[in-house]
Design an enzyme around this catalytic site. Structure first.
Site, PDB file in Angstrom:
ATOM      1  N   TRP A  22     -17.092  -3.874   1.284  1.00 18.67           N
ATOM      2  CA  TRP A  22     -16.612  -4.323   2.598  1.00 18.67           C
ATOM      3  C   TRP A  22     -16.323  -3.165   3.530  1.00 18.67           C
ATOM      4  O   TRP A  22     -16.624  -3.227   4.727  1.00 18.67           O
ATOM      5  CB  TRP A  22     -15.397  -5.244   2.446  1.00 18.67           C
ATOM      6  CG  TRP A  22     -15.787  -6.528   1.791  1.00 18.67           C
ATOM      7  CD1 TRP A  22     -15.449  -6.947   0.537  1.00 18.67           C
ATOM      8  CD2 TRP A  22     -16.653  -7.547   2.323  1.00 18.67           C
ATOM      9  NE1 TRP A  22     -16.042  -8.159   0.272  1.00 18.67           N
ATOM     10  CE2 TRP A  22     -16.780  -8.543   1.350  1.00 18.67           C
ATOM     11  CE3 TRP A  22     -17.331  -7.694   3.533  1.00 18.67           C
ATOM     12  CZ2 TRP A  22     -17.562  -9.687   1.545  1.00 18.67           C
ATOM     13  CZ3 TRP A  22     -18.117  -8.831   3.736  1.00 18.67           C
ATOM     14  CH2 TRP A  22     -18.224  -9.809   2.740  1.00 18.67           C
ATOM     15  N   ASP A  72      -8.048  -3.356   6.671  1.00 17.96           N
ATOM     16  CA  ASP A  72      -8.575  -4.673   6.308  1.00 17.96           C
ATOM     17  C   ASP A  72      -7.805  -5.144   5.072  1.00 17.96           C
ATOM     18  O   ASP A  72      -7.963  -4.596   3.984  1.00 17.96           O
ATOM     19  CB  ASP A  72     -10.077  -4.533   6.000  1.00 17.96           C
ATOM     20  CG  ASP A  72     -10.698  -5.836   5.511  1.00 17.96           C
ATOM     21  OD1 ASP A  72      -9.991  -6.854   5.402  1.00 17.96           O
ATOM     22  OD2 ASP A  72     -11.928  -5.819   5.229  1.00 17.96           O
ATOM     23  N   LYS A 125      -8.456 -16.346   1.612  1.00 17.51           N
ATOM     24  CA  LYS A 125      -8.072 -15.979   0.248  1.00 17.51           C
ATOM     25  C   LYS A 125      -6.600 -16.317  -0.015  1.00 17.51           C
ATOM     26  O   LYS A 125      -6.298 -17.126  -0.879  1.00 17.51           O
ATOM     27  CB  LYS A 125      -8.373 -14.499   0.001  1.00 17.51           C
ATOM     28  CG  LYS A 125      -9.901 -14.245   0.064  1.00 17.51           C
ATOM     29  CD  LYS A 125     -10.204 -12.859   0.503  1.00 17.51           C
ATOM     30  CE  LYS A 125     -11.580 -12.617   1.057  1.00 17.51           C
ATOM     31  NZ  LYS A 125     -12.722 -13.163   0.358  1.00 17.51           N
TER      32      LYS A 125
END
Ligand SMILES: Cc1ncc(COP(=O)(O)O)c(C=O)c1O
Length: 366
Positions: free
Chosen positions: A102, A177, A201
């Site tokens: 990511w 992030d 999530k």
């Protein structure tokens, strides 16, 4: 109905009480004779939900004064693009700490914008060469204190690496992030200029992205972008610049209210630590069958990855787990193997069931 033991990496499991509340309120929200998603995003009924959800983010994370909280759309991937567009000026540079798939993508998007804007997206540290089996340390990063910001992720969902303690990389504005571990542990928001996370999530359903940013950092954002791409416009409109994802934000409200009732970040951190410790203990106790490639100090408490000696055994493991009511355990296609996502809503009893299954599978595999 028996709940499936859901170890999906995202969208992931949601807490049963938050879903039950949604079911109870579904057809007749707050006595209005219609569901929450049929209300205008500009009426008082929805606005109360919206403000409660934003307030719970502030309360649970202890967001200090001087910080803005907004709900945006487009997922964390949209942030990969908006960050450089907003904060990476022509002739400027941003530092990237790359610790998995990511953060690699975040850097690629910043580099694309840097090409357009005549700026630089530097990689200040990367653990790619070692296969992303540990997180980079601040002392090995070649940082530029004049950078517009430094970007990293607290947890890499695919490679299963996580910062146990959140580091500070130099003196530039820290941007993080936290898509796959926000609300999973205590957090000092004041160490960051901007934090972002896709909701799917630990917070709620996909379609909502949470951004927490220092107001003075928001004000530094570029002003000649279309309004919809400017953080300040969303802040100024209290996340109601255009039609908000109202049902998603309503579920976020339910999930955060559940978390508050559980005792907040202190309580969930203890529970998450215990779940992860139980799982890694089983992995480490059976080295002939299970092998976690991640160095112990970087092992994620949210996404535990491990391999079995052959793909055949991994397939058999996954098939048997599914027959036992456990889903979502297949590793990401980029790295294969097994991945166990242990988000807040993954119940300790599911982890116990998985641990017993793993012990049993190891015994039977000799
Ligand atoms: C750490 C991290 N960042 C970014 C993303 C991308 O999120 P989205 O699909 O919301 O764009 C994910 C998705 O799994 C992630 O785990």
């Amino acid at each position: 109905m028996a709940r499936t033991m859901n170890f999906n990496p995202g969208p992931g499991a949601l807490p049963l009480p938050a879903l039950e509340r949604a079911r109870a309120e579904f057809l007749d929200f707050a006595g209005t004779g219609m569901s929450v998603m049929e209300h205008s995003h500009r009426n008082k009924v929805y606005e109360a939900v919206h403000d409660e959800a934003l307030g719970l983010v502030r309360e649970l994370l202890g967001v200090p004064a001087g910080y803005d909280v907004v709900f945006l759309q487009g997922g964390a991937s949209m942030q990969f693009a908006l960050l450089p567009m907003s904060f990476l000026p022509p002739g400027g540079s941003a530092d990237h700490i790359v610790l998995g798939a990511w953060t690699e993508k975040a850097h690629a998007e910043a580099a694309a914008w840097a090409g357009v804007a005549g700026a630089l997206a530097r990689i200040a540290a990367s653990t790619r060469e070692g296969g992303y089996t540990r997180v980079p340390r601040p002392d090995e990063a070649s940082l530029d204190d004049a950078a517009a910001y430094v970007h990293y992720a607290s947890n890499e969902t695919i490679h299963g690496v996580q910062y146990r303690e959140l580091p500070t990389f130099g003196r530039a504005a820290q941007v993080c992030d936290m898509s796959s571990d926000i609300f999973s542990r205590k957090l000092d928001v004041s160490a960051f200029s901007l934090i972002y996370a896709g909701a799917q999530k630990n917070i709620g359903p996909s379609g909502v992205t949470v951004v927490i940013a220092r107001h003075d950092f928001v004000e530094k954002g570029r002003r000649d972008l279309p309004k919809i791409l400017q953080y300040r416009a969303h802040v100024g409109a209290n996340s109601l610049l255009n039609t908000a994802p109202t049902f998603g934000i309503y579920i976020v409200r339910n999930v955060l209210d559940w978390l508050k009732g559980l005792g907040g970040l202190d309580a969930i951190e203890r529970q998450n630590d215990a779940k992860a410790a139980a799982l890694y203990a089983v992995i480490d106790a059976h080295p002939a069958l299970y092998r976690c490639p991640v160095e112990p100090g970087s092992r994620s408490r949210m996404n535990a990855v491990f391999r079995l000696p052959s793909e055949g055994l991994e397939k058999a493991f996954l098939a048997e787990a599914t027959r036992n009511g456990m889903v979502g355990l297949k590793g990401h296609r980029v790295i294969g193997g097994i991945r166990v996502s242990l988000y807040n809503a993954v119940e300790p009893a599911w982890v116990e069931a998985l641990a017993s299954f793993m012990k049993d599978f190891a015994r039977r595999s000799g």
